[in-house]
Design a protein around this motif. Structure first.
Motif, PDB file in Angstrom:
ATOM      1  N   TYR A  75       0.835  -1.127  -0.046  1.00  0.00           N
ATOM      2  CA  TYR A  75      -0.112  -0.271  -0.126  1.00  0.00           C
ATOM      3  C   TYR A  75       0.727   1.165  -0.004  1.00  0.00           C
ATOM      4  CZ  TYR A  75      -3.744  -3.191   1.324  1.00  0.00           C
ATOM      5  OH  TYR A  75      -4.662  -4.280   1.757  1.00  0.00           O
ATOM      6  N   THR A  76       0.459   2.281  -0.659  1.00  0.00           N
ATOM      7  CA  THR A  76       1.196   3.420  -0.748  1.00  0.00           C
ATOM      8  C   THR A  76       0.902   4.386   0.465  1.00  0.00           C
ATOM      9  OG1 THR A  76      -0.414   4.801  -1.971  1.00  0.00           O
ATOM     10  CG2 THR A  76       1.377   3.470  -3.305  1.00  0.00           C
ATOM     11  N   ASP A 258       0.603  -3.672  -7.848  1.00  0.00           N
ATOM     12  CA  ASP A 258       1.050  -5.087  -8.398  1.00  0.00           C
ATOM     13  C   ASP A 258       1.368  -5.687  -6.937  1.00  0.00           C
ATOM     14  OD1 ASP A 258       0.954  -7.301  -9.848  1.00  0.00           O
ATOM     15  OD2 ASP A 258       2.122  -6.771 -11.422  1.00  0.00           O
ATOM     16  N   TYR A 259       1.488  -7.217  -7.292  1.00  0.00           N
ATOM     17  CA  TYR A 259       1.930  -8.004  -5.928  1.00  0.00           C
ATOM     18  C   TYR A 259       3.524  -7.460  -5.826  1.00  0.00           C
ATOM     19  CZ  TYR A 259      -2.402 -10.630  -6.063  1.00  0.00           C
ATOM     20  OH  TYR A 259      -3.421 -10.949  -5.916  1.00  0.00           O
ATOM     21  N   TRP A 260       3.890  -7.757  -4.628  1.00  0.00           N
ATOM     22  CA  TRP A 260       5.313  -7.291  -4.275  1.00  0.00           C
ATOM     23  C   TRP A 260       6.210  -8.139  -4.942  1.00  0.00           C
ATOM     24  CZ3 TRP A 260       7.744  -3.420  -1.704  1.00  0.00           C
ATOM     25  CH2 TRP A 260       9.092  -3.695  -1.385  1.00  0.00           C
ATOM     26  N   GLY A 261       7.221  -7.544  -5.788  1.00  0.00           N
ATOM     27  CA  GLY A 261       8.224  -8.280  -6.291  1.00  0.00           C
ATOM     28  C   GLY A 261       7.624  -9.107  -7.731  1.00  0.00           C
ATOM     29  N   GLY A 262       6.471  -8.919  -8.141  1.00  0.00           N
ATOM     30  CA  GLY A 262       5.733  -9.577  -9.119  1.00  0.00           C
ATOM     31  C   GLY A 262       5.290 -10.761  -8.949  1.00  0.00           C
ATOM     32  N   GLY A 264       2.730 -13.827  -8.554  1.00  0.00           N
ATOM     33  CA  GLY A 264       1.578 -13.963  -8.781  1.00  0.00           C
ATOM     34  C   GLY A 264       1.072 -13.037  -9.813  1.00  0.00           C
ATOM     35  N   ALA A 265       0.054 -13.322 -10.586  1.00  0.00           N
ATOM     36  CA  ALA A 265      -0.410 -12.412 -11.572  1.00  0.00           C
ATOM     37  C   ALA A 265      -1.859 -11.826 -11.193  1.00  0.00           C
ATOM     38  CB  ALA A 265      -0.689 -13.329 -12.732  1.00  0.00           C
ATOM     39  N   ALA A 266      -1.901 -10.562 -10.900  1.00  0.00           N
ATOM     40  CA  ALA A 266      -3.032  -9.862 -10.847  1.00  0.00           C
ATOM     41  C   ALA A 266      -3.881  -9.700 -12.075  1.00  0.00           C
ATOM     42  CB  ALA A 266      -2.626  -8.448 -10.106  1.00  0.00           C
ATOM     43  N   ARG A 267      -5.243  -9.710 -11.887  1.00  0.00           N
ATOM     44  CA  ARG A 267      -5.975  -9.496 -12.860  1.00  0.00           C
ATOM     45  C   ARG A 267      -6.635  -8.149 -13.049  1.00  0.00           C
ATOM     46  NH1 ARG A 267     -10.612 -13.639 -13.748  1.00  0.00           N
ATOM     47  NH2 ARG A 267     -10.904 -12.798 -11.578  1.00  0.00           N
ATOM     48  N   TRP A 268      -6.726  -7.645 -14.177  1.00  0.00           N
ATOM     49  CA  TRP A 268      -7.127  -6.309 -14.261  1.00  0.00           C
ATOM     50  C   TRP A 268      -8.005  -6.140 -15.555  1.00  0.00           C
ATOM     51  CZ3 TRP A 268      -5.187  -3.196 -10.221  1.00  0.00           C
ATOM     52  CH2 TRP A 268      -3.936  -3.540  -9.608  1.00  0.00           C
ATOM     53  N   PHE A 269      -8.934  -5.109 -15.598  1.00  0.00           N
ATOM     54  CA  PHE A 269      -9.646  -4.706 -16.830  1.00  0.00           C
ATOM     55  C   PHE A 269      -9.266  -3.178 -16.700  1.00  0.00           C
ATOM     56  CE2 PHE A 269     -13.195  -7.711 -16.467  1.00  0.00           C
ATOM     57  CZ  PHE A 269     -12.867  -8.571 -17.560  1.00  0.00           C
ATOM     58  N   VAL A 270      -9.242  -2.726 -17.987  1.00  0.00           N
ATOM     59  CA  VAL A 270      -8.872  -1.261 -18.214  1.00  0.00           C
ATOM     60  C   VAL A 270     -10.112  -0.713 -18.707  1.00  0.00           C
ATOM     61  CG1 VAL A 270      -7.579   0.377 -19.683  1.00  0.00           C
ATOM     62  CG2 VAL A 270      -6.293  -1.625 -18.678  1.00  0.00           C
ATOM     63  N   ILE A 271     -10.828   0.198 -17.942  1.00  0.00           N
ATOM     64  CA  ILE A 271     -12.229   0.729 -18.313  1.00  0.00           C
ATOM     65  C   ILE A 271     -12.028   2.120 -18.214  1.00  0.00           C
ATOM     66  CG2 ILE A 271     -14.688   0.640 -17.489  1.00  0.00           C
ATOM     67  CD1 ILE A 271     -14.298  -1.783 -15.991  1.00  0.00           C
ATOM     68  N   GLU A 274      -8.854   3.624 -17.352  1.00  0.00           N
ATOM     69  CA  GLU A 274      -8.302   3.291 -15.785  1.00  0.00           C
ATOM     70  C   GLU A 274      -8.368   1.786 -15.429  1.00  0.00           C
ATOM     71  OE1 GLU A 274      -8.933   5.291 -11.408  1.00  0.00           O
ATOM     72  OE2 GLU A 274     -10.861   5.034 -12.605  1.00  0.00           O
ATOM     73  N   ARG A 275      -7.049   1.459 -14.707  1.00  0.00           N
ATOM     74  CA  ARG A 275      -7.120  -0.082 -14.306  1.00  0.00           C
ATOM     75  C   ARG A 275      -8.185  -0.179 -12.999  1.00  0.00           C
ATOM     76  NH1 ARG A 275      -1.260  -2.993 -13.296  1.00  0.00           N
ATOM     77  NH2 ARG A 275      -1.687  -1.681 -11.827  1.00  0.00           N
ATOM     78  N   HIS A 276      -8.709  -1.523 -13.476  1.00  0.00           N
ATOM     79  CA  HIS A 276      -9.629  -1.837 -12.429  1.00  0.00           C
ATOM     80  C   HIS A 276      -9.296  -3.071 -11.919  1.00  0.00           C
ATOM     81  CE1 HIS A 276     -12.148   1.366 -13.552  1.00  0.00           C
ATOM     82  NE2 HIS A 276     -12.827   1.398 -12.773  1.00  0.00           N
ATOM     83  N   TYR A 277      -9.031  -3.315 -10.510  1.00  0.00           N
ATOM     84  CA  TYR A 277      -8.451  -4.774 -10.141  1.00  0.00           C
ATOM     85  C   TYR A 277      -9.947  -5.764  -9.960  1.00  0.00           C
ATOM     86  CZ  TYR A 277      -7.353  -8.669  -7.022  1.00  0.00           C
ATOM     87  OH  TYR A 277      -7.012  -9.898  -6.332  1.00  0.00           O
ATOM     88  N   ARG A 278      -9.615  -7.134 -10.741  1.00  0.00           N
ATOM     89  CA  ARG A 278     -10.727  -7.739 -10.745  1.00  0.00           C
ATOM     90  C   ARG A 278     -10.777  -8.619  -9.310  1.00  0.00           C
ATOM     91  NH1 ARG A 278     -10.614 -11.083 -16.373  1.00  0.00           N
ATOM     92  NH2 ARG A 278     -12.558 -11.897 -15.508  1.00  0.00           N
ATOM     93  N   THR A 279     -11.614  -8.546  -8.554  1.00  0.00           N
ATOM     94  CA  THR A 279     -11.611  -9.123  -7.121  1.00  0.00           C
ATOM     95  C   THR A 279     -11.973 -10.590  -7.469  1.00  0.00           C
ATOM     96  OG1 THR A 279     -14.108  -8.673  -6.883  1.00  0.00           O
ATOM     97  CG2 THR A 279     -12.528  -6.981  -6.147  1.00  0.00           C
ATOM     98  N   GLY A 280     -12.685 -11.183  -8.408  1.00  0.00           N
ATOM     99  CA  GLY A 280     -13.054 -12.662  -8.269  1.00  0.00           C
ATOM    100  C   GLY A 280     -14.264 -12.607  -7.627  1.00  0.00           C
TER     101      GLY A 280
END
Length: 397
Positions: A75-76, A258-262, A264-271, A274-280
């Motif tokens: 988190y920033t 993104d996840y720390w150090g890359g 895993g693979a986070a999933r996104w939609f660009v809407i 703007e990037r939106h995180y896909r929660t599942g």
């Protein structure tokens, strides 16, 4: 997470951290060879505070630890500020408040009590939520607390033990797992003057939406509520277009890059650029812009506030030598949510259970193991999970 120093409590933590190479380890009691006591570290001359940019990493939390490969979520500093100031305002916190902190440190919701207290001057009362004596410890802490933040299962256990009776709580925030309408009703009966809030979020973006209980709640669960004022929440279909019901996606200042150090693979939609995180998570919009959750899009479940992937539970079971096949299902709701494992083996099922519980975190381990001669399958040869769910309700040990 590339830590330069670690503070540990207790001898076992110290032993585990001793293999950390060049990482300095400070312990609060009983320092071992090569370690420095926390009191000595605190006695060292203070260094000047550094200026930290809003975009710099201010906190790192971990998710999906049940997979054996925990992924760090950064988190920033700016995102933490937004979140902390929101909670200080929403809960109307001030220096006279005492916030009971019942989340593990690495668990993302811990930012609510810690950040909000820093932003408002409130006092934090730590509570080891994983302790077997949590009820006894909470009883004394609740005598002082004005605000409580915890998972629904904790609140259920406090209600069952009569610990909440007569407390001075004026606000309760529930997070980490679905909240049943029955639990909300019991809380209102026990503390009629207290505000009850249900926070929905994921580790990757912390809080997403919130619902404050106002009277009787229809349906079996509380809604996820309205989006937090700084979050942009959408419900989309498979291709990312807005839909009446579908996957919940989110953007905002508290969403990770993104996840720390890359890992895993986070999933996104660009809407809309703007990037939106896909929660599942699957959801739908209700009356008045209220978000309702419809369950997971995959087989990830929440047990006691922890995310557990059933596929990893199955892998742990199948990894026991002598187990020919395994499947896991989750049954029950809210505080009664449990994992049941089915194994095809000639071994004693208790031996399998012991091996699996050594391999998994306590919250991810099945509460019951059942032995079958074969797993039920559907017409395509896949394991029939619906049949196992039905069987889980019928079999008793």
């Amino acid at each position: 997470c590339n830590a330069s120093a670690v503070v540990a409590v207790g001898r076992r933590a110290s032993q585990l951290l001793r293999s950390a190479g060049g990482v300095s380890v400070f312990v609060s009691s009983e320092p071992q060879a090569g370690e420095v006591s926390l009191s000595e570290a605190l006695a060292a001359p203070a260094r000047a505070a550094a200026s930290v940019d809003e975009g710099a990493v201010g906190s790192l939390h971990f998710t999906s630890g049940s997979t054996g490969e925990p992924r760090g979520v950064p988190y920033t500093r700016g995102g933490i500020d937004v979140f902390a100031l929101y909670w200080a305002s929403r809960l109307e916190l001030g220096p006279a408040d005492r916030v009971l902190w019942a989340f593990p440190m690495a668990y993302a919701p811990s930012l609510i009590p810690l950040g909000a207290a820093v932003a408002s001057g409130a006092t934090v009362l730590p509570l080891a939520a994983a302790s077997a004596t949590v009820g006894d410890r909470a009883a004394s802490a609740l005598c002082e607390a004005t605000v409580l933040l915890g998972v629904p299962s904790l609140l259920g256990s406090l209600l069952d033990g009569g610990t909440l009776a007569g407390s001075g709580l004026r606000a309760i925030v529930l997070a980490g797992e679905p909240v049943t309408a029955d639990l909300a009703r019991r809380l209102r009966d026990a503390l009629p003057a207290a505000r009850i809030l249900n926070l929905y979020g994921t580790t990757e973006c912390n809080g997403i939406s919130i619902h404050e209980v106002d009277g009787l709640e229809p349906g079996p669960h509380l809604p996820a509520g309205r989006p937090l004022p700084f979050m942009r929440v959408r419900v989309v279909e498979e291709e990312g277009a807005d839909s009446e019901d579908g996957e919940v996606v989110v953007a905002g200042p508290t969403v990770m890059d993104d996840y720390w150090g890359g890992a895993g693979a986070a999933r996104w939609f660009v809407i809309d650029g703007e990037r939106h995180y896909r929660t599942g998570d699957r959801g739908r919009w209700g009356e008045g812009g209220v978000l309702h959750l419809l369950g997971r899009a995959d087989r990830q479940v929440k047990i006691g506030g922890h995310r557990v992937e059933l596929g990893q539970v199955e892998a742990a079971c199948a990894g026991v030598e002598g187990v020919r096949a395994a499947a896991a299902v989750a049954t029950g709701e809210g505080t009664e949510r449990r994992i049941i494992a089915f194994v095809v083996t000639a071994l004693d099922v208790d031996d399998v259970a012991r091996a699996v519980r050594r391999a998994l975190p306590a919250w991810a381990a099945p509460s019951r193991f059942e032995r079958l001669s074969a797993l039920p399958t559907g017409p395509r040869g896949k394991v029939d999970l619906e049949a196992l769910c039905a069987l889980a309700g019928e079999v008793r040990r």
